[in-house]
Motif scaffolding. Structure first.
Motif, mmCIF file in Angstrom:
data_model
loop_
_atom_site.group_PDB
_atom_site.id
_atom_site.type_symbol
_atom_site.label_atom_id
_atom_site.label_comp_id
_atom_site.label_asym_id
_atom_site.label_seq_id
_atom_site.Cartn_x
_atom_site.Cartn_y
_atom_site.Cartn_z
ATOM 1 N N ILE A 3 0.846 -1.193 0.000
ATOM 2 C CA ILE A 3 0.000 0.000 0.000
ATOM 3 C C ILE A 3 0.882 1.245 0.000
ATOM 4 N N GLY A 4 0.587 2.192 -0.852
ATOM 5 C CA GLY A 4 1.375 3.413 -0.945
ATOM 6 C C GLY A 4 1.118 4.360 0.210
ATOM 7 N N GLN A 5 1.985 5.365 0.347
ATOM 8 C CA GLN A 5 1.787 6.422 1.343
ATOM 9 C C GLN A 5 1.993 7.768 0.667
ATOM 10 N N PRO A 6 1.419 8.827 1.240
ATOM 11 C CA PRO A 6 1.623 10.141 0.627
ATOM 12 C C PRO A 6 3.048 10.646 0.864
ATOM 13 N N PHE A 7 3.694 11.123 -0.190
ATOM 14 C CA PHE A 7 5.009 11.766 -0.080
ATOM 15 C C PHE A 7 5.006 12.994 -0.977
ATOM 16 N N TYR A 63 -4.180 8.504 0.223
ATOM 17 C CA TYR A 63 -3.692 7.199 0.675
ATOM 18 C C TYR A 63 -4.320 6.760 1.993
ATOM 19 N N LEU A 84 -4.379 4.063 -3.631
ATOM 20 C CA LEU A 84 -3.387 3.484 -2.723
ATOM 21 C C LEU A 84 -2.190 2.938 -3.491
ATOM 22 N N PRO A 86 0.964 1.644 -4.709
ATOM 23 C CA PRO A 86 2.279 1.689 -4.056
ATOM 24 C C PRO A 86 3.396 2.111 -5.011
ATOM 25 N N LEU A 139 7.177 3.560 -0.985
ATOM 26 C CA LEU A 139 7.388 3.466 0.461
ATOM 27 C C LEU A 139 8.671 2.698 0.766
ATOM 28 N N LEU A 191 5.342 7.763 7.087
ATOM 29 C CA LEU A 191 6.789 7.959 7.172
ATOM 30 C C LEU A 191 7.157 9.440 7.084
ATOM 31 N N GLU A 192 6.485 10.146 6.180
ATOM 32 C CA GLU A 192 6.882 11.531 5.937
ATOM 33 C C GLU A 192 6.454 12.447 7.081
ATOM 34 N N GLN A 220 -2.110 6.440 8.829
ATOM 35 C CA GLN A 220 -2.718 5.734 7.706
ATOM 36 C C GLN A 220 -3.487 4.532 8.237
ATOM 37 N N PRO A 256 -4.579 -2.792 -4.085
ATOM 38 C CA PRO A 256 -3.385 -3.655 -4.051
ATOM 39 C C PRO A 256 -3.588 -4.946 -3.250
ATOM 40 N N GLU A 277 -3.629 1.647 -12.242
ATOM 41 C CA GLU A 277 -2.509 1.381 -11.368
ATOM 42 C C GLU A 277 -1.242 1.202 -12.204
#
Lengths: 200, 565
Positions: free
Chosen positions: A59-63, A78, A138, A140, A189, B207-208, B214, B245, B326
């Motif tokens: 699963i992706g995260q916001p950056f 996300y 989401l 990734p 991620l 993380l950021e 989340q 995913p 995707e």
């Protein structure tokens, strides 16, 4: 054949099949998953060196900052929220979603234009995956081209050599199945986690 | 680009290569021949039969078979609607969800019992784990098995055999086809990364910015996913279906999903060929939907590869349309999935059809209109043969011969049933509610995209319901009382009227005295006759729905060429 008998047979067969397909099959699979594939079955959760969960490998995260490789724009950010201000209850269940904008919708064009302006300001040459929102919100991955377009920016912020980042991108790229099916993607991620470890 | 086309060609090849083996296996199961699963399954099935009160040797007439379909499906509908309405007090509800509104629960129940899986809700926020696997997962098996059973009864009738017993066919579809493949598939899916857990969503700091958290939704996904595709159900565990995913993590799971969602409707044509002792005819019939499918894939894939001209002008180069797609699937796997899923009436999506180029909208809508590009679980094959019967009738009229199919005369009753079930029910269930909805665009329609695309959104929703597909132009605001009830009408009409008509048609064919073939008999296993059938399908399908296509995707394509204002 009487109506009563037909109804009774319909109900009995429904219940028998329910026990098999709705109880036995799923519970067996859940048990098997927990024993044989505990990592995948629980959501491929990644942990840091202290053992605390930091995200999912899938699963992706916001950056958005220049310290990290940026991910694709997402309609749900996300599935994230500020826990002190989560009126929509996003953190209660987790969500997924898409823009559902038609190609002929002027709003799509407007949004793409805004995203492109932001990317240009950040010094990133826009690629298609960085201006279009994903299907799940989401996603990734970003494409290898989108990752390469960000090397200069991240390298400058972190004071790392571009070649080191190229190696990290390469290590965190998921290839095609059997080299044929699907498209290669850089797991943002995992790439950023690896970069933090490297940069320590 | 070439790499994308190679993926498409290889996937199609896999589908075609599997067909004869799987078709033979299905035929063995329903002809009562020995299979290698017998030692395990015979005692299991005997127990199921006796607990259900099913007498295996009892043969049903067409009308009895149809009544058994209706009674059993009603019992399943009541059971799952009940589970939805009391899910708040049932276990395995980690996110504490309460019961949905009565109309949403009813629509969901009808939609899943009819093998459609149209979803006017988001999985994460509406149904508990228990509702998902014990209600939705349950009818994913039984609705698929109902489709297979009806197709087998239809094939038996067409080839002059007694129709059989619904309960035996229903149960054996599950024990010998759906369940064994699902067990293997679920294990493969778990190994490939899908979750299979009863734990609630995982909360992690991002993380950021660790202040922001989340929520990672999970659940018992893997076992649900395989029957979702194999049974051509298509209802996602999560809101965003196979684009999520966790529902489709990589190229491997995507390939398995593509192959399984076409496996049964393709194989069923070969199953027919074995029942009819005429494999040549089966492969000729097979070539019709295959040719249409290939044409549709080419149209869709080119559109997505070329991308949106307005966005490409901004980017300064030609890029594929990735809105709602995707990265791991890209244009090729997304276009392929969209065509497969609407062709087979699965309705799962790995990218959002609403954001496809008009060529993709044209193809997905056409698939829903035609219903025979392999078509639904079992019913697609039956529709194909109903078209064949109509083609026999039309050619019989043209050359002045008595129309015969497999040595049995086609008479008024058969033509009325075939034309009624194909020609009338489908457009009635799509166009009339669409017309009503479009009269009240503000109050009822819930259109989210302006212009011609908005019309497509409404038509698509009813076409998807009537064809028992379940995919959607998901921007549509369809979680309303009007949409829930009006699509329920299309779902029920599109499912049960054709099923009853098919069974009555099969019944009347099976009772006819066979006429020996002579030099004057019109042969139906020739290339010429197959061509005529394809023509009949395209003319009947295209003429009925051409205005809807012209005003929707075709007009939108011209609008995009002209430039978006």
């Amino acid at each position: 054949m009487s109506v009563m008998r037909e109804v009774s047979r319909a109900m009995r067969s429904t219940l028998v099949l329910w026990v098999i397909t709705a109880l036995m099959y799923p519970l067996l699979m859940i048990g098997l998953g927990q024993i044989a594939f505990p990592f995948q079955a629980n959501g491929s959760i990644l942990t840091n060196t202290q053992g605390q969960p930091v995200g999912s490998a899938l699963i992706g995260q916001p950056f958005t900052s220049d310290r990290y490789f940026n991910s694709r724009p997402s309609t749900t950010n996300y599935s994230t929220a500020d826990p002190t201000n989560d009126a929509a209850g996003i953190l209660k269940t987790g969500i997924s979603g898409a823009s559902n904008l038609a190609p002929s919708n002027p709003d799509l064009l407007k949004r793409v234009q805004e995203t492109m302006t932001q990317l240009h300001q950040a010094g990133i040459q826009p690629t298609a995956d960085l201006v279009y929102t994903s299907g799940s919100s989401l996603d990734p991955h970003i494409t290898p081209a989108a990752a390469r377009a960000q090397i200069t920016r991240v390298a400058a912020t972190r004071g790392l050599a571009p070649s080191q980042l190229e190696d990290l991108i390469h290590q965190n790229t998921d290839g095609r199945f059997l080299g044929v099916f699907g498209e290669p993607g850089v797991n943002v991620l995992k790439l950023n986690l690896a970069m933090d470890m490297f940069d320590r | 680009m070439l790499q994308g086309w190679m993926q498409i060609v290889l996937t199609l090849l896999i589908v075609v290569v599997i067909t004869p083996f799987f078709g033979r296996y299905i035929a063995r199961v329903f002809m009562g021949q020995r299979t290698w699963l017998d030692p395990v399954l015979n005692p299991v099935e005997r127990t199921i039969f006796s607990l259900s009160g099913v007498r295996t040797r009892e043969a049903m007439t067409g009308w009895q078979y149809a009544r058994a379909v209706l009674y059993s499906n009603l019992a399943m509908l009541v059971l799952i609607d009940l589970i939805f309405m009391i899910q708040g007090v049932l276990p395995l509800n980690p996110t504490g969800l309460t019961a949905p509104s009565w109309d949403l629960a009813l629509h969901t129940a009808i939609s899943f019992v009819t093998n459609t899986n149209q979803q006017h809700y988001a999985g994460e926020t509406t149904y508990s784990y228990f509702s998902q696997f014990a209600a939705l997962g349950f009818v994913m098996f039984t609705s698929a098995a109902t489709g297979i059973a009806v197709a087998i009864a239809f094939i038996r009738g067409l080839t002059g055999r007694p129709l059989g017993n619904l309960y035996v066919d229903l149960i054996q579809s599950i024990t010998r086809i759906l369940l064994p493949i699902s067990v293997v598939g679920a294990i493969g899916f778990m190994a490939a990364g899908m979750p299979e857990t009863l734990a609630g969503p995982a909360l992690v700091p991002t993380l950021e910015n660790p202040v922001i958290q989340q929520a990672i939704a999970r659940g018992p996904v893997a076992h649900f996913e395989i029957i979702k595709e194999l049974g051509e159900n298509g209802g996602g565990f999560f809101a965003i279906n196979s684009a999520h995913p966790f529902e489709n993590p990589n190229g491997f799971t995507n390939l398995i999903q593509l192959v399984t969602l076409l496996a049964i409707p393709t194989a069923m044509i070969i199953t027919y060929g074995i029942f009819a002792h005429n494999l040549k005819q089966a492969w000729l019939v097979y070539s019709i939907p295959l040719a249409i499918l290939i044409g549709f894939i080419v149209i869709t894939a080119i559109g997505e590869y070329q991308g949106n001209p307005a966005v490409n002008a901004l980017l300064g180069n030609s890029a594929p349309n990735l809105e709602g797609k995707e990265v791991r699937f890209g244009w090729a796997q997304s276009a392929l999935f969209a065509v497969f899923t609407t062709a087979s009436m699965c309705g799962a999506v790995n990218s959002l059809h609403d954001s496809f180029m008009p060529s993709g909208g044209f193809v997905t809508l056409s698939n829903l209109f035609l219903q025979i590009v392999f078509g639904g679980q079992g019913t697609g094959t039956a529709f194909l043969f109903a078209y064949l019967i109509l083609a026999v009738f039309v050619t019989g009229l043209m050359v002045g011969r008595t129309p015969e199919f497999l040595g049995r005369k086609i008479e008024q009753r058969e033509v009325v049933l075939a034309s009624f079930l194909i020609l009338l029910v489908h457009p009635i269930a799509i166009l009339i509610p669409s017309a009503i909805t479009l009269v009240f665009p503000e109050q009822l329609a819930g259109i989210s995209n302006p212009g011609f695309h908005g019309l497509s959104q409404v038509i698509y929703e009813y076409a998807s319901a009537a064809a028992n597909n379940g995919s959607g132009f998901e921007g549509l605001g369809d979680g309303t009382l009007w949409w829930n009830l009006s699509t329920s009408f299309s779902l029920l009409a599109g499912r049960y009227i054709p099923i009853v008509a098919l069974l009555l048609l099969a019944d009347s064919m099976s009772r006819k005295q066979p006429v020996p073939a002579t030099a004057g008999t019109l042969r139906t296993d020739t290339g010429l006759f197959t061509g005529v059938t394809a023509g009949v399908i395209l003319i009947l399908g295209a003429l009925t729905f051409f205005p809807a296509l012209a005003l929707g995707p075709v007009a939108e394509a011209f609008q995009i060429i002209k430039g978006i204002g």
